[in-house]
Design an enzyme around this catalytic site. Structure first.
Site, PDB file in Angstrom:
ATOM      1  N   ASP A   1      -9.219   0.234   2.071  1.00 24.08           N
ATOM      2  CA  ASP A   1      -8.202  -0.211   3.018  1.00 24.08           C
ATOM      3  C   ASP A   1      -8.659   0.156   4.427  1.00 24.08           C
ATOM      4  O   ASP A   1      -8.249   1.169   4.993  1.00 24.08           O
ATOM      5  CB  ASP A   1      -6.867   0.458   2.666  1.00 24.08           C
ATOM      6  CG  ASP A   1      -5.735  -0.063   3.519  1.00 24.08           C
ATOM      7  OD1 ASP A   1      -5.761  -1.235   3.893  1.00 24.08           O
ATOM      8  OD2 ASP A   1      -4.803   0.724   3.806  1.00 24.08           O
TER       9      ASP A   1
ATOM     10  N   ARG B   1      -8.136   3.662  13.469  1.00 27.22           N
ATOM     11  CA  ARG B   1      -7.296   4.834  13.742  1.00 27.22           C
ATOM     12  C   ARG B   1      -6.718   4.854  15.146  1.00 27.22           C
ATOM     13  O   ARG B   1      -5.601   5.345  15.360  1.00 27.22           O
ATOM     14  CB  ARG B   1      -8.103   6.119  13.517  1.00 27.22           C
ATOM     15  CG  ARG B   1      -8.645   6.290  12.116  1.00 27.22           C
ATOM     16  CD  ARG B   1      -7.543   6.415  11.096  1.00 27.22           C
ATOM     17  NE  ARG B   1      -8.084   6.537   9.741  1.00 27.22           N
ATOM     18  CZ  ARG B   1      -7.392   6.304   8.645  1.00 27.22           C
ATOM     19  NH1 ARG B   1      -6.117   5.936   8.730  1.00 27.22           N
ATOM     20  NH2 ARG B   1      -7.938   6.422   7.466  1.00 27.22           N
TER      21      ARG B   1
ATOM     22  N   GLN C   1      -3.936   2.374  15.282  1.00 30.82           N
ATOM     23  CA  GLN C   1      -2.844   2.921  14.467  1.00 30.82           C
ATOM     24  C   GLN C   1      -2.046   3.974  15.242  1.00 30.82           C
ATOM     25  O   GLN C   1      -0.824   3.980  15.238  1.00 30.82           O
ATOM     26  CB  GLN C   1      -3.441   3.525  13.201  1.00 30.82           C
ATOM     27  CG  GLN C   1      -2.417   4.044  12.186  1.00 30.82           C
ATOM     28  CD  GLN C   1      -3.089   4.572  10.914  1.00 30.82           C
ATOM     29  OE1 GLN C   1      -4.301   4.520  10.769  1.00 30.82           O
ATOM     30  NE2 GLN C   1      -2.283   5.082   9.998  1.00 30.82           N
TER      31      GLN C   1
ATOM     32  N   LYS D   1      -4.258  -2.143  10.201  1.00 27.51           N
ATOM     33  CA  LYS D   1      -4.639  -2.308   8.803  1.00 27.51           C
ATOM     34  C   LYS D   1      -4.589  -3.745   8.323  1.00 27.51           C
ATOM     35  O   LYS D   1      -4.762  -4.009   7.137  1.00 27.51           O
ATOM     36  CB  LYS D   1      -3.718  -1.462   7.926  1.00 27.51           C
ATOM     37  CG  LYS D   1      -3.977   0.021   8.162  1.00 27.51           C
ATOM     38  CD  LYS D   1      -3.043   0.882   7.404  1.00 27.51           C
ATOM     39  CE  LYS D   1      -3.315   2.336   7.681  1.00 27.51           C
ATOM     40  NZ  LYS D   1      -4.291   2.921   6.771  1.00 27.51           N
TER      41      LYS D   1
ATOM     42  N   HIS E   1      -3.943  13.921   0.928  1.00 24.74           N
ATOM     43  CA  HIS E   1      -4.159  13.039   2.085  1.00 24.74           C
ATOM     44  C   HIS E   1      -2.979  13.117   3.050  1.00 24.74           C
ATOM     45  O   HIS E   1      -3.164  13.277   4.261  1.00 24.74           O
ATOM     46  CB  HIS E   1      -4.372  11.599   1.618  1.00 24.74           C
ATOM     47  CG  HIS E   1      -4.433  10.600   2.736  1.00 24.74           C
ATOM     48  ND1 HIS E   1      -5.463  10.565   3.648  1.00 24.74           N
ATOM     49  CD2 HIS E   1      -3.566   9.617   3.103  1.00 24.74           C
ATOM     50  CE1 HIS E   1      -5.237   9.599   4.530  1.00 24.74           C
ATOM     51  NE2 HIS E   1      -4.089   9.005   4.222  1.00 24.74           N
TER      52      HIS E   1
ATOM     53  N   GLU F   1      -9.349   4.049  -2.033  1.00 28.48           N
ATOM     54  CA  GLU F   1      -8.122   3.816  -2.797  1.00 28.48           C
ATOM     55  C   GLU F   1      -8.461   3.088  -4.094  1.00 28.48           C
ATOM     56  O   GLU F   1      -9.558   2.578  -4.270  1.00 28.48           O
ATOM     57  CB  GLU F   1      -7.144   2.931  -1.998  1.00 28.48           C
ATOM     58  CG  GLU F   1      -6.784   3.490  -0.630  1.00 28.48           C
ATOM     59  CD  GLU F   1      -5.563   2.814  -0.011  1.00 28.48           C
ATOM     60  OE1 GLU F   1      -4.811   2.129  -0.742  1.00 28.48           O
ATOM     61  OE2 GLU F   1      -5.369   2.993   1.210  1.00 28.48           O
TER      62      GLU F   1
ATOM     63  N   ASP G   1       0.846  -1.193   0.000  1.00 30.56           N
ATOM     64  CA  ASP G   1       0.000   0.000   0.000  1.00 30.56           C
ATOM     65  C   ASP G   1       0.883   1.246   0.000  1.00 30.56           C
ATOM     66  O   ASP G   1       1.753   1.383   0.851  1.00 30.56           O
ATOM     67  CB  ASP G   1      -0.910  -0.014   1.231  1.00 30.56           C
ATOM     68  CG  ASP G   1      -2.075   0.956   1.080  1.00 30.56           C
ATOM     69  OD1 ASP G   1      -2.333   1.405  -0.048  1.00 30.56           O
ATOM     70  OD2 ASP G   1      -2.724   1.254   2.096  1.00 30.56           O
TER      71      ASP G   1
ATOM     72  N   THR H   1      -8.863  -5.846   3.919  1.00 31.50           N
ATOM     73  CA  THR H   1      -8.806  -4.880   2.822  1.00 31.50           C
ATOM     74  C   THR H   1      -9.749  -5.402   1.750  1.00 31.50           C
ATOM     75  O   THR H   1      -9.617  -6.549   1.323  1.00 31.50           O
ATOM     76  CB  THR H   1      -7.377  -4.763   2.252  1.00 31.50           C
ATOM     77  OG1 THR H   1      -6.479  -4.418   3.313  1.00 31.50           O
ATOM     78  CG2 THR H   1      -7.299  -3.700   1.168  1.00 31.50           C
TER      79      THR H   1
ATOM     80  N   GLU I   1     -10.692   3.693   3.813  1.00 29.42           N
ATOM     81  CA  GLU I   1      -9.776   4.492   2.993  1.00 29.42           C
ATOM     82  C   GLU I   1     -10.127   4.277   1.533  1.00 29.42           C
ATOM     83  O   GLU I   1     -10.111   3.146   1.041  1.00 29.42           O
ATOM     84  CB  GLU I   1      -8.309   4.120   3.280  1.00 29.42           C
ATOM     85  CG  GLU I   1      -7.841   4.678   4.610  1.00 29.42           C
ATOM     86  CD  GLU I   1      -6.348   4.535   4.861  1.00 29.42           C
ATOM     87  OE1 GLU I   1      -5.703   3.693   4.206  1.00 29.42           O
ATOM     88  OE2 GLU I   1      -5.829   5.266   5.721  1.00 29.42           O
TER      89      GLU I   1
ATOM     90  N   GLU J   1     -10.294  12.413   7.732  1.00 28.57           N
ATOM     91  CA  GLU J   1     -10.194  13.756   7.148  1.00 28.57           C
ATOM     92  C   GLU J   1     -11.557  14.420   7.026  1.00 28.57           C
ATOM     93  O   GLU J   1     -11.700  15.610   7.299  1.00 28.57           O
ATOM     94  CB  GLU J   1      -9.561  13.661   5.757  1.00 28.57           C
ATOM     95  CG  GLU J   1      -8.131  13.170   5.757  1.00 28.57           C
ATOM     96  CD  GLU J   1      -7.713  12.675   4.390  1.00 28.57           C
ATOM     97  OE1 GLU J   1      -7.923  11.476   4.102  1.00 28.57           O
ATOM     98  OE2 GLU J   1      -7.196  13.471   3.599  1.00 28.57           O
TER      99      GLU J   1
HETATM  100 CA    CA Z   1      -4.079   2.807   2.989  1.00 30.66          CA
END
Ligand code: CA
Length: 419
Positions: A236, A240, A243, A256, A136, A204, A129, A260, A202, A367
């Site tokens: 993905d 948080r 993380q 993560k 971002h 992507e 990834d 996915t 996420e 975000e």
């Molecule tokens: Ca990602």
């Protein structure tokens, strides 16, 4: 180009698309390769058995499409893949009789999409990834390090990435169980263990490697496109709070690795060719091994929506575009292999969260809600900071053609409570 099959003008799967995927007839048919046109699945193993590709596929190499994964086909030469895709288009064209006039064959080859279940298109050995959206990376940097240090010093010089987890790649529609883990709030002394409270998506896209490279032999940036089979949508999923506590100093790990999700149809570079756009200017100039022509960016509309447990409809929460990425796919391949690292057929390389310049084009709840400080007001009346159990998250993506769309379908996932 038009097909003899009726395709709704709004369909993402006109004859111009011809993506590749793996399906089975519900509930327990044998997995095989297919393409899709409109609402029909085209069983490629039937066409292969009938000899429609026999002059294109190598003799004595066995089946390419009567298999539960596309890897063998994906690892073929670029030329062969393009030829087979063009042959499928020719068979489906309105001025072509071979398939159109053979009713028995049509009955065997075409299956209603609703009668099928889509599976992972490839056996994925490795998943990488990247972190290639400047917007971002800047947003996340501002949130965690402040405006002055938003972008790390390396960011404009190399496509930052990490090695992800391939075993937990799942196809669209797979439920996502809320992960458990260690978290620590800023005002707490010790970490706690429990279900993640800050579960996020996420937005992507990812691409599959076609032909790989041998260990010790890098792929030059100018040849990278020959190693890319095609694109899918990627979600993905990210925890948080896990993380935030674990990522120093080696980056994301458990936050993560639990799931996915990808969309089931791989859209080829050939299908995306008309939607190429120039990459934004890269300043400062990149090192020579990363200098690409800059024409490996695509104008792909991306949309994220959410459906709450008690709602019937999806609420759109973000609209972005693949073209916003700073690093292109050829630079990602060149960088990944510059050490001599070998990519293998079926490996998946994802873009990283694709955020646009505007607040409603951000590619994650982190975000969109600015770390949960600005909850989203959904059209259904609910508010969201992060995902709650029962939420269904959906990502769609498509290119606007001349009178048609070329799309990726969707990638969805429903959040289930922790076990
Ligand atoms: Ca990602």
């Amino acid at each position: 180009m038009k097909s003899f099959l009726k395709v709704d003008p709004d369909s993402q799967f006109p004859i111009q698309n011809i993506p590749f995927g793996i399906f089975r007839r519900k509930p327990d048919g044998k997995p095989r390769a297919a393409t899709r046109i409109g609402d029909k699945i085209v069983d490629l193993s039937v066409l292969e058995r009938k000899g429609f590709f026999s002059d294109l596929l190598p003799e004595d190499a066995g089946d390419f499409f009567d298999l539960p994964e596309l890897n063998k086909f994906m690892g073929s030469s670029k030329r062969l893949i393009s030829d087979v895709r063009r042959r499928i288009q020719k068979l489906l064209r309105e001025d072509s009789e071979e398939l159109k006039s053979d009713e028995a064959l049509l009955r065997k080859t075409l299956i209603d999409f609703d009668e099928c279940e889509m599976l992972l298109p490839a056996s994925v050995g490795d998943y990488t990834d990247f972190y290639s959206s400047k917007e971002h990376a800047t947003n996340v940097g501002i949130m965690f390090r402040g405006k002055e240090n938003a972008l790390m010093p390396n960011w404009l010089h190399l496509p930052v990435g990490y090695h992800g987890r391939a075993s937990s790649l799942v196809v669209s529609g797979t439920n996502i169980i809320r992960p458990k883990g260690q978290t620590k709030a800023d005002d707490e002394e010790k970490p706690q263990f429990g279900p993640s409270k800050l579960l996020d998506f996420e937005l992507e896209m990812g691409f599959f490697i076609g032909k790989g490279n041998n260990l010790g032999k890098s792929i030059p940036v100018g040849e990278a496109h020959n190693h890319i089979f095609g694109f899918v949508l990627v979600n993905d999923w990210s925890a948080r709070d896990i993380q935030k506590w674990e990522y120093v100093p080696l980056g994301p790990f458990l936050a993560k690795n639990f799931a996915t999700s990808i969309s089931p149809w791989i859209v080829t570079l050939d299908a995306l060719e008309p939607f190429k756009v120039k990459r934004q200017k890269q300043d400062p100039q990149v090192l020579p091994y990363l200098k690409s022509s800059g024409e490996w960016h695509y104008d792909i509309n991306l949309e994220v929506s959410i459906k709450c447990a008690n709602c019937n409809d999806f609420n759109v929460i973000s609209r972005s575009n693949f073209k916003h990425l700073y690093w292109d796919v050829c630079q990602q391949v060149a960088h990944h292999t510059v050490t001599g690292c070998n990519l293998r057929t079926g490996d998946l390389l994802a873009s990283g969260t694709i955020s646009g310049p505007d607040e409603d084009s951000y590619g994650s709840l982190l975000e969109l809600t600015w770390k949960g400080t600005k909850p989203l007001n959904l059209a259904c009346g609910e508010t969201r900071k992060f995902l709650v159990d029962g939420d269904v998250l959906k990502i769609t993506g498509w290119c606007e053609g001349n009178g048609h769309k070329i799309g990726f379908g969707e990638v969805t996932g429903k959040i289930l409570p922790t076990n």
